[in-house]
Enzyme design. Structure first.
Site, PDB file in Angstrom:
ATOM      1  N   TYR A 232     -26.860   5.939  -2.697  1.00 42.36           N
ATOM      2  CA  TYR A 232     -26.287   4.637  -2.371  1.00 42.36           C
ATOM      3  C   TYR A 232     -25.461   4.770  -1.102  1.00 42.36           C
ATOM      4  O   TYR A 232     -25.001   5.850  -0.733  1.00 42.36           O
ATOM      5  CB  TYR A 232     -25.417   4.097  -3.514  1.00 42.36           C
ATOM      6  CG  TYR A 232     -24.167   4.903  -3.774  1.00 42.36           C
ATOM      7  CD1 TYR A 232     -22.955   4.588  -3.155  1.00 42.36           C
ATOM      8  CD2 TYR A 232     -24.182   5.987  -4.651  1.00 42.36           C
ATOM      9  CE1 TYR A 232     -21.799   5.324  -3.394  1.00 42.36           C
ATOM     10  CE2 TYR A 232     -23.038   6.723  -4.907  1.00 42.36           C
ATOM     11  CZ  TYR A 232     -21.845   6.390  -4.275  1.00 42.36           C
ATOM     12  OH  TYR A 232     -20.714   7.117  -4.515  1.00 42.36           O
ATOM     13  N   CYS A 233     -25.298   3.642  -0.406  1.00 42.33           N
ATOM     14  CA  CYS A 233     -24.422   3.580   0.766  1.00 42.33           C
ATOM     15  C   CYS A 233     -23.804   2.191   0.793  1.00 42.33           C
ATOM     16  O   CYS A 233     -23.879   1.457  -0.193  1.00 42.33           O
ATOM     17  CB  CYS A 233     -25.185   3.897   2.058  1.00 42.33           C
ATOM     18  SG  CYS A 233     -26.547   2.776   2.429  1.00 42.33           S
ATOM     19  N   THR A 234     -23.206   1.798   1.892  1.00 47.07           N
ATOM     20  CA  THR A 234     -22.486   0.521   1.932  1.00 47.07           C
ATOM     21  C   THR A 234     -23.426  -0.678   1.929  1.00 47.07           C
ATOM     22  O   THR A 234     -23.327  -1.564   1.081  1.00 47.07           O
ATOM     23  CB  THR A 234     -21.578   0.455   3.170  1.00 47.07           C
ATOM     24  OG1 THR A 234     -20.683   1.555   3.153  1.00 47.07           O
ATOM     25  CG2 THR A 234     -20.764  -0.840   3.169  1.00 47.07           C
ATOM     26  N   ILE A 269     -23.877  -1.051  -1.896  1.00 47.27           N
ATOM     27  CA  ILE A 269     -22.817  -1.516  -2.796  1.00 47.27           C
ATOM     28  C   ILE A 269     -22.211  -2.827  -2.331  1.00 47.27           C
ATOM     29  O   ILE A 269     -21.589  -3.550  -3.109  1.00 47.27           O
ATOM     30  CB  ILE A 269     -21.708  -0.449  -2.929  1.00 47.27           C
ATOM     31  CG1 ILE A 269     -21.107  -0.103  -1.562  1.00 47.27           C
ATOM     32  CG2 ILE A 269     -22.243   0.794  -3.605  1.00 47.27           C
ATOM     33  CD1 ILE A 269     -19.983   0.909  -1.625  1.00 47.27           C
TER      34      ILE A 269
END
Length: 271
Positions: A232-234, A269
């Site tokens: 996951y990342c931003t 996210i």
């Protein structure tokens, strides 16, 4: 789609059916005071990035949009703000109905900005770049068709993380003989973002910039072989390149099943 095998059925790349009319946003943001802000990216092959910059500038200026857009031969990445939802809606409809981009309303992440006296952006800047996420060319050889694969919806990602935590807890209670934890959860953001907040059970790559991520992957590659890799990342865009890179490196190492096991949170996210 949560694996390469399902990619053809739903890559999440924003491709509508042939001849489809301009798509309208299904979930419009709540109306009220303040700017309407959208964040988005789209990996597409762009034959003439300079011409696309001019076209994007015209589309934004005609609607009074401010913000930042990056255009490359591999696609577009941007954040735009508008004083009215009608103005932003027009741009979203353009990107969804345009034959070059073919995006979906759900590809745009909506938020609210400041008041008319506190603008998020003072102007509009559209720039041509070599890559949408700067790495000094380290991911330059990853083609567009290797992105948009292994996407997990938030509910699917949550379920996978819960299963990982249950396995980790079981192993802690009963020892290594209780069974191997067959999943690795990677935070693709930098160490500062990780320290501010992260998912329980996530591994910190301890990178300062994204260009350091390939070296980290090569270091831990033996630990990833044969395992499910969740990332996951931003906003999702870093995971697009990171997941493609990990698939390629695992395949080169002889891990033939990596394509189905490397997955990431669709939209990041922020979504």
């Amino acid at each position: 789609a949560d694996a390469v095998a399902a990619a053809a059925a739903g890559r999440g790349d924003g491709s509508p059916a042939a001849g489809a009319p301009d798509a309208a946003p299904r979930d419009e943001p709540e109306r009220g005071e303040g700017e309407h802000v959208v964040l988005f990216y789209c990996f597409r092959e762009v034959d003439d990035p300079a011409a696309e910059c001019a076209r994007q500038t015209a589309q934004c200026e005609s609607r009074g949009l401010l913000g930042r857009l990056l255009v490359a031969s591999e696609g577009i990445n941007g954040t735009l703000a508008a004083q009215t939802w009608e103005a932003m809606r027009g741009y979203v409809q353009f990107m969804c109905g345009d034959p070059v981009w073919r995006m979906r309303p759900g590809d745009f992440k909506h938020s609210r900005g400041g008041s008319a006296c506190q603008l998020v952006f003072p102007d509009l800047r559209v720039r041509q770049v070599k890559e949408l996420v700067g790495t000094g060319g380290l991911f330059a050889d990853i083609p567009v068709d290797e992105t948009g694969v292994g996407l997990l919806a938030p509910q699917q990602f949550h379920q996978e993380v819960q299963q990982l935590l249950e396995k980790q807890e079981h192993q802690q209670r009963h020892g290594p003989g209780a069974g191997e934890v067959d999943t690795v959860l990677l935070d693709v953001r930098n160490h500062i973002e990780y320290s501010i907040g992260h998912f329980e059970g996530a591994t910190n790559p301890e990178t300062r910039v994204f260009s350091q991520f390939p070296a980290y992957v090569r270091k831990i590659l033996p630990q990833l072989r044969g395992k499910k890799v969740l990332m996951y990342c931003t906003g999702g865009i870093r995971c697009e390149k990171a997941s493609a890179y990990i698939r390629r490196e695992l395949h080169r190492s002889g891990d033939a099943g990596a394509a189905e096991r490397v997955q990431h949170l669709h939209g990041g996210i922020h979504k």
